[in-house]
Motif scaffolding. Structure first.
Motif, short mmCIF file in Angstrom:
data_model
loop_
_atom_site.label_atom_id
_atom_site.label_comp_id
_atom_site.label_asym_id
_atom_site.label_seq_id
_atom_site.Cartn_x
_atom_site.Cartn_y
_atom_site.Cartn_z
N SER A 74 66.30 69.52 56.95
CA SER A 74 64.99 69.95 57.86
C SER A 74 65.29 71.11 58.17
O SER A 74 66.28 71.18 58.36
N THR A 110 61.09 68.75 54.52
CA THR A 110 60.98 68.06 55.92
C THR A 110 61.03 68.90 56.85
O THR A 110 62.13 69.97 56.57
N LYS A 147 56.96 66.84 54.17
CA LYS A 147 56.64 66.21 55.41
C LYS A 147 56.79 66.31 56.55
O LYS A 147 57.93 67.12 56.92
N ILE A 149 58.04 65.41 59.80
CA ILE A 149 58.53 64.13 60.89
C ILE A 149 58.64 64.53 62.17
O ILE A 149 59.08 65.72 62.35
#
Length: 306
Positions: A74, A110, A147, A149
């Motif tokens: 991430s 992410t 995505k 998050i």
């Protein structure tokens, strides 16, 4: 499931050194700090300059992770997307977008951030604002296969009276986030001082959790009898010092990691569990921080299926 850590705990070290150390000490992934330069603001770092990420820098980053067999889990930029100052809010929103663009180029799945809060508006008004702020960010992330998050950190220090400064602290708000196309970066430590059981809260939502953080917490209930749930009201020189709990590395607090990891597995989680090191005991120097990361590894690695 892989075990990683958030690089913000080593702000002065370059990413290449952190990657080498992580691989040598049994970590399999890194959640890379991608804040802009914020000076001495704690628990932030700039290990990847996403706003100026050249193709060469992107290639070098991918090569670095391949060299050490690490996963880039991430890009981390946890800031107030509902900041009360409109210019500051715009800059934060634009940096989230830069993180999304960079993640897509790096093959990172992410980008982590906060919802945030305008402390001068009601929760309902903030949620209405957030729907407008996040719509274009979620759309662009979706186009690029990334995505967005949101960590369920309370960020009580962002509110002048110590109330929640990040509107993502409860399952009720998680469901609202999911309706916007956001996902959860689950961290059990914040739930415990809120009085929410982390396993009970986790179980229904594992499919909405592509990434999770591992931070522990030590509670001092006898002090809460003095301060109350919101924490210190007088002489609170540090806005985040509530007086009756503190964060710890996994294994030195009260989170039941066996139950948390088991529940993640049962729900089908196959992402990265990323240690977020904010332990004041094992902090303050790089040697102590590294020791804290080793404690976390010894605690969590035996629970993960190799």
């Amino acid at each position: 499931m892989k075990l990683g850590f958030l690089t913000a705990c080593l702000p002065a070290r370059p990413l290449a050194e952190i990657a080498e150390w992580a691989a040598a000490h049994g970590y399999e992934a890194l959640e890379v700090a991608a804040w802009p330069d914020l000076g001495d603001r704690p628990f932030t770092a700039t290990h990847l300059d996403v706003a100026n990420l050249s193709e060469r820098a992107a290639d070098e980053t991918r090569t670095l992770f391949d060299r050490y067999g690490l996963t880039l889990s991430s890009l981390a930029f946890y800031d107030n997307n509902l900041h009360p100052d409109p210019d500051e809010r715009k800059a934060i929103n634009e940096h989230v977008l830069a993180c999304v663009e960079a993640a897509a180029r790096l093959g990172c799945p992410t980008v982590g951030t906060f919802v945030g809060r305008h402390p001068g508006r009601t929760v309902a008004e903030n949620l209405e604002d957030a729907e407008q702020v996040f719509a274009p960010l979620v759309d662009r992330a979706g186009e690029l296969g990334v995505k967005l998050i949101v960590e369920n950190c309370v960020m009580e220090g962002w509110h002048p009276d110590g109330y929640p400064g990040n509107l993502a602290y409860s399952p009720e708000l998680w469901e609202w986030m999911f309706s916007l196309g956001l996902y959860l970066n689950y961290d059990p430590s914040h739930l415990m001082w809120m009085g929410i059981d982390p396993v009970t809260a986790l179980r229904p939502y594992v499919e909405k959790i592509p990434h999770a953080q591992a931070k522990d917490i030590q509670l001092f209930p006898e002090r809460r009898h003095r301060y109350g749930w919101p924490g210190k009201a007088i002489g609170r020189t540090d806005p985040f010092d509530v007086g009756w709990w503190r964060y710890r590395v996994p294994g030195l607090g009260e989170v039941d990691w066996r139950a948390v990891v088991d529940t993640l597995y049962e729900g089908g989680f196959d992402g990265v569990l990323s240690v977020e090191h904010e332990d004041p005991v094992w902090g303050g120097t790089e040697d102590k921080v590294r020791t804290g990361l080793e404690v976390a590894h010894r605690t969590l690695r035996p629970l993960l299926i190799a």
